[in-house]
Design an enzyme around this catalytic site. Structure first.
Site, PDB file in Angstrom:
ATOM      1  N   ASP A 155     -65.277  30.985 -49.030  1.00  0.00           N
ATOM      2  CA  ASP A 155     -64.181  30.695 -48.106  1.00  0.00           C
ATOM      3  C   ASP A 155     -64.770  29.969 -46.898  1.00  0.00           C
ATOM      4  OD1 ASP A 155     -63.092  32.528 -49.940  1.00  0.00           O
ATOM      5  OD2 ASP A 155     -61.693  33.335 -48.454  1.00  0.00           O
ATOM      6  N   LYS A 218     -56.258  27.809 -47.734  1.00  0.00           N
ATOM      7  CA  LYS A 218     -56.066  29.127 -47.121  1.00  0.00           C
ATOM      8  C   LYS A 218     -55.616  28.939 -45.681  1.00  0.00           C
ATOM      9  CE  LYS A 218     -58.922  33.187 -45.918  1.00  0.00           C
ATOM     10  NZ  LYS A 218     -60.270  33.797 -46.086  1.00  0.00           N
ATOM     11  N   LYS A 254     -53.852  30.754 -50.520  1.00  0.00           N
ATOM     12  CA  LYS A 254     -54.211  32.071 -49.983  1.00  0.00           C
ATOM     13  C   LYS A 254     -53.734  32.198 -48.540  1.00  0.00           C
ATOM     14  CE  LYS A 254     -58.145  35.141 -48.970  1.00  0.00           C
ATOM     15  NZ  LYS A 254     -59.607  35.338 -49.065  1.00  0.00           N
TER      16      LYS A 254
END
Length: 318
Positions: A155, A218, A254
């Protein structure tokens, strides 16, 4: 503009086009903020019946990246979180596991060992998370370290300062370099939408990330408010849909930060279904970045099974 059709007809996408050139990101679509907010609000009015609710709650649980990203994290805390990931609530049989454990690079090896052959993925934040304020070579080393320690997913955070300065090619190149450093690990690109300032910029950052090689986009690090919101997530889902129409490539989503109640998580699933369709309704393509959401989902599952709410004291502390 806000596009009004709700779901993808995937059967018509078998011969999707490939991108031949990198687009001019300054020309990303403009967003009708009022329209987005009104449409996002409508997703919260859908009625969900008992059986569908139970299925939805289990699906939410299976989509969670159970997360601990604190300076005070210890080996013991990470091991405890991994145990909970494998055994969400032993009093209820047949529960799915969560999708992944998300930790700092220094904790990846601990998580990898604790999860064993459970099938739960290890995700690691990287690239000078959460600020992203580090040279590119440092970010690449950070990424490679996490992957070498055993991370299945990375991430990363984009360089918001460069983005706000209009240096879109810099942001693109940096994401592409991190994607290369990931090797076989999947890359989630964090836009930190709370720092972007407008839905137009959320759309532009989404487009940059996807074209640069993101496997997921995300919303947030969870360290900045506001974090995930339904309007922001809707804009990102529509960017994913448009990218799929243009390229035939599926990109995951996400939302992270601020989603702590199961009722809200179910609203997000309704939105995913109506914008992208059933193909995205699994943890390969949709995740929740959360820490406290899991316990609320477990409390709701027990309520649906027994008719009674249990105290939070009956659930493990994350």
């Amino acid at each position: 503009t806000l596009i009004t059709f709700d779901s993808l007809n995937l059967t018509h996408m078998a011969t999707a086009k490939s991108l031949l050139t990198i687009p001019d990101f300054s020309l990303s679509p403009r967003i009708d903020q009022v329209g987005v907010e009104e449409r996002a609000a409508r997703f919260t009015t859908r009625s969900i019946k008992k059986e569908s609710k139970m299925n939805g709650l289990k699906l939410v649980l299976n989509m969670i990246d159970l997360t601990t990203l604190e300076g005070k994290d210890t080996d013991g805390k990470v091991k405890q979180l991994c145990y909970k990931a494998i055994h969400p609530h032993d009093a209820v049989p047949d529960l799915p596991t969560v999708a992944a454990i998300c930790v700092y690079p220094s904790m990846v090896k601990v998580a990898r060992k604790a999860l064993g052959d459970s099938g739960i993925r290890v995700a690691s934040v990287a690239t000078a998370f959460p600020s992203g304020q580090a040279p590119k070579d440092v970010k690449i080393r950070d990424t490679k370290y996490a992957v070498n320690e055993g991370a299945d997913e990375i991430d990363m955070v984009i360089s918001r300062g460069k983005f706000h300065s209009g240096e879109y090619n810099f942001v693109f190149d940096e994401i592409a370099a991190i994607k290369e450093a990931c090797g076989d690990a999947r890359l989630k690109v964090i836009l930190e939408t709370g720092e972007l300032g407008s839905l137009d910029k959320v759309r532009r950052a989404s487009d940059i990330a996807m074209h640069a090689g993101a496997d997921f986009i995300k919303t947030s690090t969870g360290k900045i408010q506001p974090a995930a919101t339904m309007p922001v997530t809707l804009v990102m889902l529509e960017a994913i849909r448009d990218f799929y129409y243009a390229t035939g490539k599926m990109i995951g989503m996400k939302p992270a930060g601020g989603i702590s109640k199961s009722k809200l998580a179910l609203h997000y699933l309704v939105m995913v279904k109506e914008v992208l369709g059933d193909d995205w309704l699994n943890n390969e393509w949709f995740r929740f970045g959360a820490s406290s959401l899991a316990n609320d989902v477990l409390m709701q599952i027990v309520k649906e099974k027994t008719g009674l709410y249990q105290s939070a004291n009956y659930f493990s502390v994350d």
